[in-house]
Design a protein around this motif. Structure first.
Motif, PDB file in Angstrom:
ATOM      1  N   SER A 193      14.094  14.116  46.083  1.00 45.77           N
ATOM      2  CA  SER A 193      13.951  12.957  46.977  1.00 45.77           C
ATOM      3  C   SER A 193      14.244  13.344  48.420  1.00 45.77           C
ATOM      4  O   SER A 193      13.484  13.000  49.330  1.00 45.77           O
ATOM      5  CB  SER A 193      14.922  11.845  46.556  1.00 45.77           C
ATOM      6  OG  SER A 193      14.744  11.525  45.211  1.00 45.77           O
ATOM      7  N   LEU A 200      11.548  15.376  49.988  1.00 40.89           N
ATOM      8  CA  LEU A 200      10.411  14.551  50.442  1.00 40.89           C
ATOM      9  C   LEU A 200      10.738  13.874  51.775  1.00 40.89           C
ATOM     10  O   LEU A 200       9.901  13.805  52.676  1.00 40.89           O
ATOM     11  CB  LEU A 200      10.073  13.507  49.374  1.00 40.89           C
ATOM     12  CG  LEU A 200       9.305  14.067  48.168  1.00 40.89           C
ATOM     13  CD1 LEU A 200       9.472  13.190  46.937  1.00 40.89           C
ATOM     14  CD2 LEU A 200       7.821  14.229  48.508  1.00 40.89           C
ATOM     15  N   TYR A 207       3.837   8.392  42.371  1.00 43.63           N
ATOM     16  CA  TYR A 207       5.275   8.143  42.223  1.00 43.63           C
ATOM     17  C   TYR A 207       5.680   7.131  43.309  1.00 43.63           C
ATOM     18  O   TYR A 207       5.520   7.393  44.502  1.00 43.63           O
ATOM     19  CB  TYR A 207       6.015   9.465  42.377  1.00 43.63           C
ATOM     20  CG  TYR A 207       7.521   9.378  42.386  1.00 43.63           C
ATOM     21  CD1 TYR A 207       8.219   8.770  41.342  1.00 43.63           C
ATOM     22  CD2 TYR A 207       8.258   9.943  43.432  1.00 43.63           C
ATOM     23  CE1 TYR A 207       9.603   8.700  41.348  1.00 43.63           C
ATOM     24  CE2 TYR A 207       9.649   9.887  43.437  1.00 43.63           C
ATOM     25  CZ  TYR A 207      10.313   9.264  42.398  1.00 43.63           C
ATOM     26  OH  TYR A 207      11.673   9.190  42.406  1.00 43.63           O
ATOM     27  N   CYS A 226       1.119  15.220  43.342  1.00 41.27           N
ATOM     28  CA  CYS A 226       2.197  15.429  42.388  1.00 41.27           C
ATOM     29  C   CYS A 226       1.590  16.204  41.221  1.00 41.27           C
ATOM     30  O   CYS A 226       0.644  15.728  40.593  1.00 41.27           O
ATOM     31  CB  CYS A 226       2.722  14.072  41.925  1.00 41.27           C
ATOM     32  SG  CYS A 226       4.155  14.192  40.861  1.00 41.27           S
ATOM     33  N   TYR A 239       7.878  18.622  38.042  1.00 41.13           N
ATOM     34  CA  TYR A 239       7.632  18.715  36.585  1.00 41.13           C
ATOM     35  C   TYR A 239       6.939  20.024  36.220  1.00 41.13           C
ATOM     36  O   TYR A 239       6.316  20.118  35.161  1.00 41.13           O
ATOM     37  CB  TYR A 239       6.786  17.516  36.114  1.00 41.13           C
ATOM     38  CG  TYR A 239       7.510  16.199  36.290  1.00 41.13           C
ATOM     39  CD1 TYR A 239       8.456  15.763  35.362  1.00 41.13           C
ATOM     40  CD2 TYR A 239       7.290  15.398  37.413  1.00 41.13           C
ATOM     41  CE1 TYR A 239       9.152  14.577  35.541  1.00 41.13           C
ATOM     42  CE2 TYR A 239       7.975  14.207  37.597  1.00 41.13           C
ATOM     43  CZ  TYR A 239       8.901  13.807  36.658  1.00 41.13           C
ATOM     44  OH  TYR A 239       9.597  12.631  36.842  1.00 41.13           O
ATOM     45  N   SER A 295      12.926  20.345  42.022  1.00 41.40           N
ATOM     46  CA  SER A 295      14.155  19.652  41.627  1.00 41.40           C
ATOM     47  C   SER A 295      14.685  20.212  40.307  1.00 41.40           C
ATOM     48  O   SER A 295      13.901  20.676  39.475  1.00 41.40           O
ATOM     49  CB  SER A 295      13.843  18.166  41.437  1.00 41.40           C
ATOM     50  OG  SER A 295      14.931  17.495  40.865  1.00 41.40           O
ATOM     51  N   SER A 352      16.344  18.089  38.450  1.00 41.76           N
ATOM     52  CA  SER A 352      16.576  16.842  37.702  1.00 41.76           C
ATOM     53  C   SER A 352      15.946  16.850  36.323  1.00 41.76           C
ATOM     54  O   SER A 352      16.599  16.548  35.327  1.00 41.76           O
ATOM     55  CB  SER A 352      16.038  15.652  38.485  1.00 41.76           C
ATOM     56  OG  SER A 352      16.826  15.407  39.617  1.00 41.76           O
ATOM     57  N   LYS A 353      14.659  17.159  36.268  1.00 33.98           N
ATOM     58  CA  LYS A 353      13.942  17.055  34.995  1.00 33.98           C
ATOM     59  C   LYS A 353      13.976  18.389  34.266  1.00 33.98           C
ATOM     60  O   LYS A 353      14.111  18.444  33.052  1.00 33.98           O
ATOM     61  CB  LYS A 353      12.488  16.622  35.236  1.00 33.98           C
ATOM     62  CG  LYS A 353      12.346  15.478  36.221  1.00 33.98           C
ATOM     63  CD  LYS A 353      12.859  14.144  35.713  1.00 33.98           C
ATOM     64  CE  LYS A 353      13.065  13.182  36.863  1.00 33.98           C
ATOM     65  NZ  LYS A 353      12.989  11.795  36.537  1.00 33.98           N
ATOM     66  N   ARG A 408      21.740  15.853  41.457  1.00 36.71           N
ATOM     67  CA  ARG A 408      21.147  15.608  42.771  1.00 36.71           C
ATOM     68  C   ARG A 408      20.895  16.920  43.525  1.00 36.71           C
ATOM     69  O   ARG A 408      21.346  17.097  44.663  1.00 36.71           O
ATOM     70  CB  ARG A 408      22.009  14.632  43.629  1.00 36.71           C
ATOM     71  CG  ARG A 408      22.429  13.344  42.961  1.00 36.71           C
ATOM     72  CD  ARG A 408      21.280  12.590  42.335  1.00 36.71           C
ATOM     73  NE  ARG A 408      20.211  12.341  43.273  1.00 36.71           N
ATOM     74  CZ  ARG A 408      18.924  12.579  42.975  1.00 36.71           C
ATOM     75  NH1 ARG A 408      18.554  13.054  41.798  1.00 36.71           N
ATOM     76  NH2 ARG A 408      18.002  12.331  43.880  1.00 36.71           N
ATOM     77  N   TYR A 426       4.938  11.421  31.240  1.00 43.42           N
ATOM     78  CA  TYR A 426       4.512  10.039  31.473  1.00 43.42           C
ATOM     79  C   TYR A 426       3.042   9.893  31.112  1.00 43.42           C
ATOM     80  O   TYR A 426       2.298  10.875  31.131  1.00 43.42           O
ATOM     81  CB  TYR A 426       4.630   9.675  32.956  1.00 43.42           C
ATOM     82  CG  TYR A 426       5.975   9.944  33.550  1.00 43.42           C
ATOM     83  CD1 TYR A 426       6.998   9.002  33.458  1.00 43.42           C
ATOM     84  CD2 TYR A 426       6.234  11.150  34.202  1.00 43.42           C
ATOM     85  CE1 TYR A 426       8.243   9.250  34.002  1.00 43.42           C
ATOM     86  CE2 TYR A 426       7.480  11.400  34.752  1.00 43.42           C
ATOM     87  CZ  TYR A 426       8.481  10.455  34.652  1.00 43.42           C
ATOM     88  OH  TYR A 426       9.714  10.705  35.187  1.00 43.42           O
TER      89      TYR A 426
HETATM   90  C1  LIG Z   1       7.362  12.876  40.927  1.00 42.78           C
HETATM   91  C2  LIG Z   1       8.786  12.841  41.300  1.00 42.78           C
HETATM   92  N1  LIG Z   1       9.151  13.397  42.457  1.00 42.78           N
HETATM   93  C3  LIG Z   1      10.425  13.370  42.869  1.00 42.78           C
HETATM   94  C4  LIG Z   1      11.395  12.779  42.098  1.00 42.78           C
HETATM   95  C5  LIG Z   1      12.795  12.759  42.620  1.00 42.78           C
HETATM   96  O1  LIG Z   1      13.614  13.512  41.846  1.00 42.78           O
HETATM   97  P1  LIG Z   1      15.106  13.889  42.243  1.00 42.78           P
HETATM   98  O2  LIG Z   1      15.425  13.297  43.540  1.00 42.78           O
HETATM   99  O3  LIG Z   1      15.928  13.393  41.113  1.00 42.78           O
HETATM  100  O4  LIG Z   1      15.059  15.389  42.285  1.00 42.78           O
HETATM  101  C6  LIG Z   1      11.070  12.195  40.871  1.00 42.78           C
HETATM  102  C7  LIG Z   1      12.070  11.525  40.041  1.00 42.78           C
HETATM  103  O5  LIG Z   1      11.801  10.880  39.063  1.00 42.78           O
HETATM  104  C8  LIG Z   1       9.720  12.228  40.469  1.00 42.78           C
HETATM  105  O6  LIG Z   1       9.322  11.690  39.310  1.00 42.78           O
END
Ligand SMILES: Cc1ncc(COP(=O)(O)O)c(C=O)c1O
Length: 399
Positions: free
Chosen positions: A99, A102, A123, A170, A205, A233, A235-236, A244, A322
Motif C-alpha cells: 500500500s 503505491l 483493486y 495488477c 501475488y 509485498s 502480505s500474501k 506491513r 480471487y
Molecule cells: C492487488 C493488491 N495490491 C496491494 C495490496 C496491499 O497489500 P499490503 O499493503 O498488505 O502489502 C493488496 C492487498 O490486498 C492487493 O490485493
C-alpha cells in the motif's frame, strides 16, 4: 465547526468492508459467516519468520534506514534475481506494505489533475490512493468473457492525454485472477515507450500462479528500465498481512530517489516486521510449492462448485486467489446484504464482495461479486452450497 476537506469527503469506502456492520449484526445473532469477501489468507506464516521475531536479541527498537534494512534489501534482490528479475538492492525501497509503495509511487510521479489508466475491475484501493494524490483514475474495461485479459491496446491509446502519467496493472490480478502473458506485457511496454509513460505493475501475488504458467514481470523487459515501477509485498506471499512490509522496485534512479524522500519523511518501515520478512526469504522452496498447491486445489474446488449453479458465470483464474463471478441478480450489493441480513442455512451464511466497487465506470459490475478463495476446501464447498440455496430463494423473492 471546522470543515473536512473535499478530498477527505470524496475518499471512497472500502467495498470489501462496506457490509461489515451487517456481518457484525449477523454474528451477534449467532450466525456463522463464511468470509469469501476478503483476501486474508488462512495459511500459516512461515515458522522462520515468527521465530526471528521471538528470538531476536534487540535491546532498542530503533528506526531502521528509511530505505529499509540493507540485508533485507540484498536478500530481496537475490530473490528477484533467482526469478530472472535483475535488480540490485539499490533499486529497492522497503515500504509499509505494498500500500505504501503505491502511495509513494503516485506521490513521486504525479501532480494533481494527472491521469493514470487502469484496467478495470481493479483493486479498489487504487482509487483511494489516487484520490490522496488528486489523481484521476481512467478505467479501461476488461470483460469476463475473455477471462479479463488485457483490453485491446487501441482502447488504452484512445484514453491517453497530455495528463496521462502511467498505466497501472495488477499481475496476477486482484480481483480477476488474470495473469498477463509475456505478449501482453510487451504490448504495454511498446505504448509506454511510445508515449513516455510509466508502467506501474502491482505484483504482490507474483508467486500465486497455477497450471504450470509462469509470471512475467515488467522488470524483465529491459527496454522498460526507466518506465517500470513494481509494487511488491510479503502480505500474501508469506501470509504476513499484519507485518506491513512491502517494496517499491524500479531501475529508474530518479523514481527511487524521489520515493526515498517520501520514505525519509515517514522515517522508517517497521523494524520487527523487516526482521521477520528477511527470515521469510529463507523459507525452503517446499513452502512456496505447498502453498501454491493448496490454493490451486481451492481454486479447482471453487470453480467446479460454481459451475454447477445455473446462470452463474465465472472465468477460471490463473493466478492470485480471487475471481469475479457473475450472478443472475440485478444488484449484487443488495443480494450480499440480504445474505447477511435475512438468509441462513442452519445458522450459516456467506459474505461476498459486491464487484461494482472494483469498477470506476458507473453502473458496471452490478451483477458481479468477487470471491476470495482463502478458505479450506471443505469450507469452500459448504460456502458455495449456501450460495446455491441462497440464489434459489432470492430469485423467487426479488428478481
Ligand atoms: C492487488 C493488491 N495490491 C496491494 C495490496 C496491499 O497489500 P499490503 O499493503 O498488505 O502489502 C493488496 C492487498 O490486498 C492487493 O490485493
Amino acid at each position: 465547526m471546522p470543515v473536512i476537506s473535499k478530498k477527505g469527503n470524496s475518499m471512497p469506502e472500502s467495498p470489501i468492508r462496506k457490509l461489515a456492520p451487517f456481518a457484525d449484526h449477523a454474528k451477534k445473532q449467532g450466525k456463522h459467516i463464511y468470509h469469501l469477501n476478503i483476501g486474508q489468507p488462512d495459511i500459516k506464516t512461515p515458522i522462520e519468520a515468527l521465530d526471528a521475531v521471538k528470538n531476536n536479541a534487540l535491546e532498542i527498537m530503533a528506526y531502521s534506514h528509511s530505505a529499509g534494512i540493507e540485508s533485507l534489501r540484498i536478500k530481496l534482490a537475490n530473490y528477484y534475481t533467482k526469478h530472472n528479475i535483475l535488480v540490485s538492492s539499490n533499486d529497492i525501497l522497503i515500504t509499509t506494505g505494498g500500500s505504501e509503495a503505491l502511495i509513494f509511487t503516485m506521490g513521486s510521479i504525479t501532480d494533481p489533475g494527472d491521469e493514470i489508466i487502469v484496467p478495470e475491475p481493479f483493486y479498489a484501493n487504487y482509487y483511494s490512493f489516487a484520490q490522496q494524490s488528486n489523481v484521476k483514475v481512467v478505467p479501461v474495461t476488461s470483460t469476463l468473457d475473455n477471462g479479463f485479459a488485457l483490453p485491446p491496446i487501441k482502447d488504452f491509446e484512445t484514453l491517453i492525454t497530455p495528463k496521462t502519467k502511467a498505466i497501472l496493472i495488477c499481475n496476477p490480478g486482484n480481483p480477476t485472477g488474470y495473469l498477463y502473458s509475456k505478449k501482453e506485457i510487451q504490448e504495454l511496454a511498446r505504448i509506454a515507450i511510445k508515449h513516455d509513460l510509466f508502467i506501474i505493475s502491482d505484483e504482490v501475488y507474483r508467486e500465486f500462479v497455477y497450471d504450470d504458467m509462469s509470471h512475467y514481470s515488467i522488470l524483465q523487459e529491459e527496454q522498460l528500465s526507466n518506465h517500470a515501477i513494481v509494487v511488491d509485498s510479503v502480505s500474501k506471499r508469506y501470509s504476513m498481512c499484519g507485518a506491513r512490509i512491502g517494496a517499491l522496485i524500479s531501475k529508474n534512479k530518479e523514481v527511487i530517489n524521489t520515493a526515498m524522500k517520501f520514505a525519509q519523511a515517514r522515517l522508517s518501515p517497521p523494524l520487527l516486521a523487516q526482521i521477520a520478512s528477511e527470515a521469510a526469504l529463507e523459507v525452503p522452496e517446499t513452502y512456496y510449492k505447498e502453498t501454491i498447491a493448496e490454493y490451486k486445489s481451492r481454486r479447482d474446488t471453487l470453480i467446479s462448485e460454481l459451475k454447477k449453479i445455473p446462470n452463474v458465470k465465472v472465468a477460471t483464474p490463473q493466478g492470485a486467489f480471487y475471481c469475479i463471478v457473475e450472478l443472475p441478480v440485478l444488484d449484487s450489493e443488495h443480494f450480499s446484504q440480504w445474505l447477511l441480513d435475512q438468509f441462513d442455512v442452519n445458522q450459516e451464511t456467506i459474505m461476498l464482495a459486491p464487484a461494482a466497487g472494483f469498477y470506476s465506470t458507473p453502473n458496471t459490475g452490478k451483477n458481479q461479486v468477487r470471491i476470495a478463495y482463502v478458505l479450506n476446501n471443505n469450507d469452500l464447498k459448504k460456502a458455495i452450497s449456501i450460495l446455491k440455496l441462497a440464489l434459489e430463494k432470492y430469485l423467487t423473492l426479488w428478481n
